[in-house]
Design a protein around this motif. Structure first.
Motif, PDB file in Angstrom:
ATOM      1  N   UNK A  64     -11.883  34.220  83.541  1.00  0.00           N
ATOM      2  CA  UNK A  64     -11.563  35.204  82.498  1.00  0.00           C
ATOM      3  C   UNK A  64     -12.842  35.930  82.034  1.00  0.00           C
ATOM      4  N   UNK A  65     -13.905  35.160  81.823  1.00  0.00           N
ATOM      5  CA  UNK A  65     -15.192  35.751  81.411  1.00  0.00           C
ATOM      6  C   UNK A  65     -15.670  36.752  82.470  1.00  0.00           C
ATOM      7  N   UNK A  66     -15.616  36.340  83.730  1.00  0.00           N
ATOM      8  CA  UNK A  66     -16.112  37.194  84.819  1.00  0.00           C
ATOM      9  C   UNK A  66     -15.265  38.460  84.960  1.00  0.00           C
ATOM     10  N   UNK A  81      -1.929  36.816  86.988  1.00  0.00           N
ATOM     11  CA  UNK A  81      -3.098  35.978  87.255  1.00  0.00           C
ATOM     12  C   UNK A  81      -2.902  34.990  88.404  1.00  0.00           C
ATOM     13  N   UNK A  82      -1.660  34.567  88.586  1.00  0.00           N
ATOM     14  CA  UNK A  82      -1.445  33.548  89.622  1.00  0.00           C
ATOM     15  C   UNK A  82      -1.844  34.044  91.013  1.00  0.00           C
ATOM     16  N   UNK A  83      -1.822  35.383  91.198  1.00  0.00           N
ATOM     17  CA  UNK A  83      -2.164  35.921  92.519  1.00  0.00           C
ATOM     18  C   UNK A  83      -3.664  35.909  92.790  1.00  0.00           C
ATOM     19  N   UNK A  84      -4.454  35.687  91.757  1.00  0.00           N
ATOM     20  CA  UNK A  84      -5.903  35.669  91.926  1.00  0.00           C
ATOM     21  C   UNK A  84      -6.389  34.273  92.319  1.00  0.00           C
ATOM     22  N   UNK A  85      -5.440  33.331  92.437  1.00  0.00           N
ATOM     23  CA  UNK A  85      -5.780  31.993  92.905  1.00  0.00           C
ATOM     24  C   UNK A  85      -5.417  31.904  94.392  1.00  0.00           C
ATOM     25  N   UNK A 101     -12.148  42.752  92.391  1.00  0.00           N
ATOM     26  CA  UNK A 101     -11.348  41.539  92.193  1.00  0.00           C
ATOM     27  C   UNK A 101     -12.218  40.308  92.004  1.00  0.00           C
ATOM     28  N   UNK A 102     -11.734  39.445  91.130  1.00  0.00           N
ATOM     29  CA  UNK A 102     -12.377  38.147  90.958  1.00  0.00           C
ATOM     30  C   UNK A 102     -11.337  37.120  91.388  1.00  0.00           C
ATOM     31  N   UNK A 103     -11.653  36.384  92.445  1.00  0.00           N
ATOM     32  CA  UNK A 103     -10.685  35.422  92.980  1.00  0.00           C
ATOM     33  C   UNK A 103     -11.208  34.010  92.755  1.00  0.00           C
ATOM     34  N   UNK A 104     -10.298  33.069  92.673  1.00  0.00           N
ATOM     35  CA  UNK A 104     -10.749  31.690  92.421  1.00  0.00           C
ATOM     36  C   UNK A 104      -9.975  30.708  93.274  1.00  0.00           C
ATOM     37  N   UNK A 235      -3.767  32.081  77.752  1.00  0.00           N
ATOM     38  CA  UNK A 235      -4.237  32.832  78.925  1.00  0.00           C
ATOM     39  C   UNK A 235      -3.889  32.016  80.176  1.00  0.00           C
ATOM     40  N   UNK A 236      -2.650  31.921  80.513  1.00  0.00           N
ATOM     41  CA  UNK A 236      -2.298  31.027  81.619  1.00  0.00           C
ATOM     42  C   UNK A 236      -2.434  31.679  82.982  1.00  0.00           C
TER      43      UNK A 236
END
Ligand code: A3P
Length: 288
Positions: A64-66, A81-85, A101-104, A235-236
């Motif tokens: 979230x910070x990034x 957000x779930x798609x960024x995982x 994009x920021x992915x995790x 922020x889920x």
């Protein structure tokens, strides 16, 4: 090893549902193995930023910070957000995400494409493994898919030998650390540093990503991303239908392990730490 659903059973007979990918147990995401196989052959965009961490290390928080830094705004993001995982997304889904994009992910290094390791900026997060164990236990108990109802002592017996979803904490962190040494495209952040001074860590991330973020912006992001605020605003990363009421925001503290570990477990874990970390200078804060 196939993607077939499997079970880890604790000493009290309680099971945890897992799926295997490359021999590592993961939570049972739908299409986990397909997604990770596709990811291994995927080519990211040069500007894509990646956060990798063992689960429960503060991934979602620093994601979230990034994202806020990249957007240049201290505002809660309205993204799916779930798609960024990565574990949860096909390469097509990743391709369709708006840039930058920021992915995790919680993947092991051998599950990551070579071109990404060479060319992209990567933020790695580590957290005291005792707090990680407690957090990961609570997460697994709350995760509908994992279906775990065991108690902490039985979970601890599995965690200490790495037989939990996402595997061995030591193996995960040491592998990434040894690879990352001396690389300019990697930044290590600890959960404890972020807890003690989030503004400084935000600045560090901005510098690493070459984002000209002002002092005011870093301060505003740090305020927006306090535990209290993020928990209140939910922020889920994953919607309830996917993983249940998981504890992305459980307690958000350093040292909560003291409320869970017995004296014997603590001594046992210190011994494991001494054995496994004797030649390793991994940046992680263990003695708090
Ligand atoms: P606890 O279970 O100890 O509370 P991850 O996102 O990698 O799964 O990490 C989850 C852990 O990070 C949880 O730890 C969660 O509460 C904590 N966390 C999430 N947001 C946080 C925040 N803003 N400040 C501090 N800790 C946070």
């Amino acid at each position: 090893m196939s993607e077939e659903v499997s079970k880890i059973v604790d000493s009290d007979g309680n099971h945890m549902v897992v799926k295997y990918a490359n021999g590592y147990p993961f939570p049972s995401f739908e299409k986990l193995k397909d997604n990770l196989d596709e990811f291994k052959n995927w080519t990211p965009k040069p500007q894509d930023v990646f956060l990798f961490a063992y689960p429960s290390s503060g991934t979602h928080w620093l994601w979230e910070v990034t994202c806020m830094l990249i957007e240049g705004k201290a505002e809660r993001l309205q993204l799916e957000k779930e798609h960024y995982m990565i574990e949860n997304s096909s390469s097509k889904t990743l391709d369709n995400l708006k840039e930058p994009r920021v992915l995790n992910a919680h993947v092991y290094i051998e599950q990551v494409p070579e071109c990404l390791l060479e060319n992209n900026k990567i933020i790695l997060i580590s957290r005291n493994p005792k707090d990680t164990a407690v957090s990961w236990y609570n997460h697994n108990v709350a995760d509908l898919e994992t279906d775990y109802t065991g108690k902490f002592p039985a979970f601890y017996e599995l965690f200490r030998v790495g037989n939990v979803p996402n595997g061995d904490w030591f193996n995960y962190n040491k592998t990434w650390w040894e690879w990352s040494k001396g690389r300019s495209n990697v930044l290590w952040v600890t959960y404890e540093d972020a807890k003690s001074d989030l503004k400084s860590v935000t600045k560090q991330i901005a510098k690493f990503l070459e984002i000209p973020a002002s002092d005011e912006l870093c301060q505003a992001i740090a305020q927006e991303c306090t535990f209290k605020k993020m928990k209140a605003e939910k922020h889920n990363l994953l919607p309830f239908e996917l993983r249940g009421d998981m504890s992305f925001y459980r307690k958000g503290q350093v040292g909560d392990w003291k409320n869970w570990f017995t004296v014997a477990q603590n001594e046992d874990f210190d011994q494991i730490w001494d054995e496994k970390m004797k030649d390793c200078d991994l940046p992680v804060q263990f003695t708090i």
